[in-house]
Scaffold this motif. Structure first.
Motif, short mmCIF file in Angstrom:
data_model
loop_
_atom_site.label_atom_id
_atom_site.label_comp_id
_atom_site.label_asym_id
_atom_site.label_seq_id
_atom_site.Cartn_x
_atom_site.Cartn_y
_atom_site.Cartn_z
N ILE A 2 0.84 -1.20 0.00
CA ILE A 2 0.00 0.00 0.00
C ILE A 2 0.87 1.25 0.00
N LYS A 3 0.51 2.22 -0.85
CA LYS A 3 1.22 3.50 -0.85
C LYS A 3 0.64 4.40 0.23
N SER A 4 1.52 5.17 0.86
CA SER A 4 1.09 6.10 1.89
C SER A 4 1.96 7.33 1.85
N SER A 5 1.63 8.30 2.66
CA SER A 5 2.50 9.46 2.81
C SER A 5 3.60 9.11 3.80
N ALA A 34 9.87 1.72 2.54
CA ALA A 34 8.61 1.18 3.05
C ALA A 34 8.74 1.03 4.56
N ARG A 35 7.68 1.37 5.25
CA ARG A 35 7.68 1.22 6.71
C ARG A 35 6.32 0.70 7.15
N GLY A 36 6.33 -0.35 7.96
CA GLY A 36 5.07 -0.94 8.41
C GLY A 36 4.22 -1.46 7.27
N GLY A 37 4.87 -1.90 6.20
CA GLY A 37 4.13 -2.44 5.06
C GLY A 37 3.60 -1.40 4.10
N GLN A 38 3.91 -0.12 4.34
CA GLN A 38 3.43 0.95 3.47
C GLN A 38 4.59 1.57 2.69
#
Length: 314
Positions: A2-5, A34-38
């Motif tokens: 998943i993409k996140s900010s 990526a951090r925490g799957g994001q």
């Protein structure tokens, strides 16, 4: 993935933005965090992701395939003698684990100096097996892509298909990789290099290790293999200067917090500074790809991670 900010993943967005002038200066081509799957940060020199060589990061993918073949019962285990696959041409003292940890004991000069001669040889397998045994297997470390190529041969014989085909069915397709290329000769994929992937897919591979082999409900790789392959089996190049390497596992490098000043981590490493780093305690996966400007120029990839990306963690 998943993409996140950056902020949603616990990273300082302003600190990461300040990195970008350095990325061009240090000749980076892609950086993903990526951090925490994001997937929280992505930068590409040409504006978008592309298929590119992993160079020796290939070895870490090959190691995972050996682990899967062992779990499936295709290979007896890491203590299996390689003479089971190469007959009298191989010293029966040398086991699969010695190839994985680069401690086979062959006369193989530092930094893979025989690699080009092996690749140019009419019989690369024979070239490696004909090397003099100068150390007791398991006692001395020497970086050796010849041993990695033997692992690809062993895998192919054990599973009945190429390393690429096996990787595609066991890892790449289940994880939704976009594309994979892997150089081969006479049906054998190169063991020490030759794999090409998108940077995002390389990050997925790191995330699989962070998730202990579980890909969103599907077990693709055993947690035990991940633990065994990423822990240090030999000090290897832990004291090399500049500090771009570490101890060695099963075709993975290992860097403890005491070595890098940040956290215990393991990483795949390719010539010139191609890095896939996994830091479980920080839930962090980093991909750095760089133009090759010399072996020791890889220090810039390490600095990017340890001096800048780590400091962006909130």
């Amino acid at each position: 993935m998943i993409k996140s900010s950056p902020a949603e993943a616990g990273l300082d967005a302003a600190a990461l933005e300040r990195l970008e002038p350095l990325l061009a200066e240090w000749r980076m081509t892609s950086v993903l965090i990526a951090r925490g799957g994001q997937l929280a940060y992505e930068w590409h020199e040409k504006g978008e992701d592309s298929v590119a060589p992993l160079l020796s990061c290939t070895k870490s993918v090959l190691s995972s395939l050996i682990g899967i073949a062992i779990e499936e019962g295709r290979i007896a285990g890491v203590d299996q003698p390689i003479s089971d696959y190469f007959g009298e041409a191989a010293d029966p003292q040398i086991k699969i684990k010695h190839l994985l940890t680069m401690t086979a004991g062959w006369d193989w000069p530092d930094f893979d100096k025989r690699y080009k001669a092996m690749k140019a040889s009419a019989d690369p397998v024979g070239f490696v097996l004909d090397c003099d045994l100068v150390h007791e297997p398991g006692s001395a470390y020497a970086y050796n892509s010849g041993g990695s190529h033997l692992l690809s041969v062993i895998l192919t014989k054990a599973v009945g298909c190429s390393a690429l085909d096996y990787a595609s069915s066991r890892l790449f397709q289940p994880m939704g990789f976009r594309q994979a290329k892997w150089t081969s000769r006479r049906g054998i994929n190169e063991g020490g290099t030759g794999l090409q992937l998108y940077s995002r897919d390389l990050a997925k591979f790191g995330q699989l290790f962070l998730q202990k082999g579980n890909w969103f409900g599907r077990s693709l790789l055993s947690a035990d293999w991940i633990e065994q392959s990423t822990k240090p089996h030999h000090r290897a190049l832990l004291n090399y200067e500049p500090p771009i390497y570490g101890a060695y596992g099963f075709h993975w490098w290992h860097s403890p917090a005491s070595h890098n000043g940040a956290f215990d981590c393991f990483f795949a490493f390719g010539h010139g500074g191609q890095i896939l780093l996994v830091a479980p305690e920080a839930e962090l996966v980093v991909v750095v790809r760089k133009r090759i400007t010399g072996r020791n120029a890889a220090i810039y990839s390490r600095r990017l991670i340890m001096d800048y990306i780590v400091s962006s963690i909130i």
